[in-house]
Scaffold this motif. Structure first.
Motif: not given
Ligand code: CDP
Length: 208
Positions: A68-97
């Motif tokens: 989805d091209p919307e993922l590249r927008s600055e608005q999506a970057g800002e949302l990413a920065s907000r959700v990435s604060i939560h430790p639960e989110v970071r943990t959920a994405l660790v294994e994939r990375q």
């Protein structure tokens, strides 16, 4: 060989990571896209990106969202920065990375915490940066392509906001790993920055 490339918004880390992947014949993962997908998924389902529970639900985003091209927008970057604060989110994405990083033959990953958290044993680590003004200029030039009225001062404020949130968060803040080489791209062309990145990686992989 695992190569970790970290740095702030619009520092050139994505371009450098892609070029390193091509040069060394390795697969590449832009980890920012994962956080962007979570942020966009949360908002689309009517959730609150600042709420840890809602943000965690967003981690089950559909894989089709990556296109989805919307993922590249600055608005999506800002949302990413907000959700990435939560430790639960970071943990959920660790294994994939980590799975991506440890695949046979190695990989290049770029993000904020690759050298510090995701792949602390990486064979080579770069911390790519540039002055705040230069990064805002680059992002603004990109934005002008789709919005001729884009305002440089708005972009500069957005970059400052994101830098502040990313470096001040408690879990996995943006910082240079102790054993990462600093690559300042403020006064470098893309090809000079890529050339320098290749040299630094070559030197590190020989030394570790
Ligand atoms: O391309 P740009 O640097 O603007 O953004 P990105 O790399 O796609 O990252 C978007 C946001 O996701 C960042 O501002 C970080 O808050 C977050 N992020 C993170 O916390 N950890 C990562 N490994 C990658 C991104």
């Amino acid at each position: 060989m695992i190569i970790a490339v970290d740095g702030p918004a619009a520092s050139g880390k994505g371009t450098i990571a892609r070029a390193l992947a091509k040069h060394f014949g390795l697969p590449h993962l832009d980890t920012g896209l994962l956080y962007r997908a979570v942020g966009v998924a949360v908002v689309r389902s009517g959730g609150d990106p600042d709420n840890a529970g809602d943000a965690l639900v967003g981690c089950d985003f559909p894989v089709g969202l990556f296109d989805d091209p919307e993922l590249r927008s600055e608005q999506a970057g800002e949302l990413a920065s907000r959700v990435s604060i939560h430790p639960e989110v970071r943990t959920a994405l660790v294994e994939r990375q980590r799975d991506f990083a440890t695949q046979e033959g190695g990989a290049v990953l770029d993000g904020r915490d690759i050298g510090t958290v995701i792949a602390p044993d990486a064979d080579a680590k770069l911390f790519v940066t540039a002055s705040t003004e230069k990064r805002a200029q680059r992002r603004h030039q990109d934005e002008l392509k789709s919005d001729p009225d884009a305002d440089y001062n708005v972009t500069l404020a957005e970059i400052r906001d994101r830098d502040k949130r990313d470096s001040e968060r408690v879990t996995a803040p943006l910082r240079q790993a102790d054993d990462a080489d600093l690559l300042d791209t403020t006064d470098l062309t893309i090809s000079a920055a890529v050339q320098r990145a290749i040299e630094l990686v070559e030197a590190q992989k020989g030394a570790r």
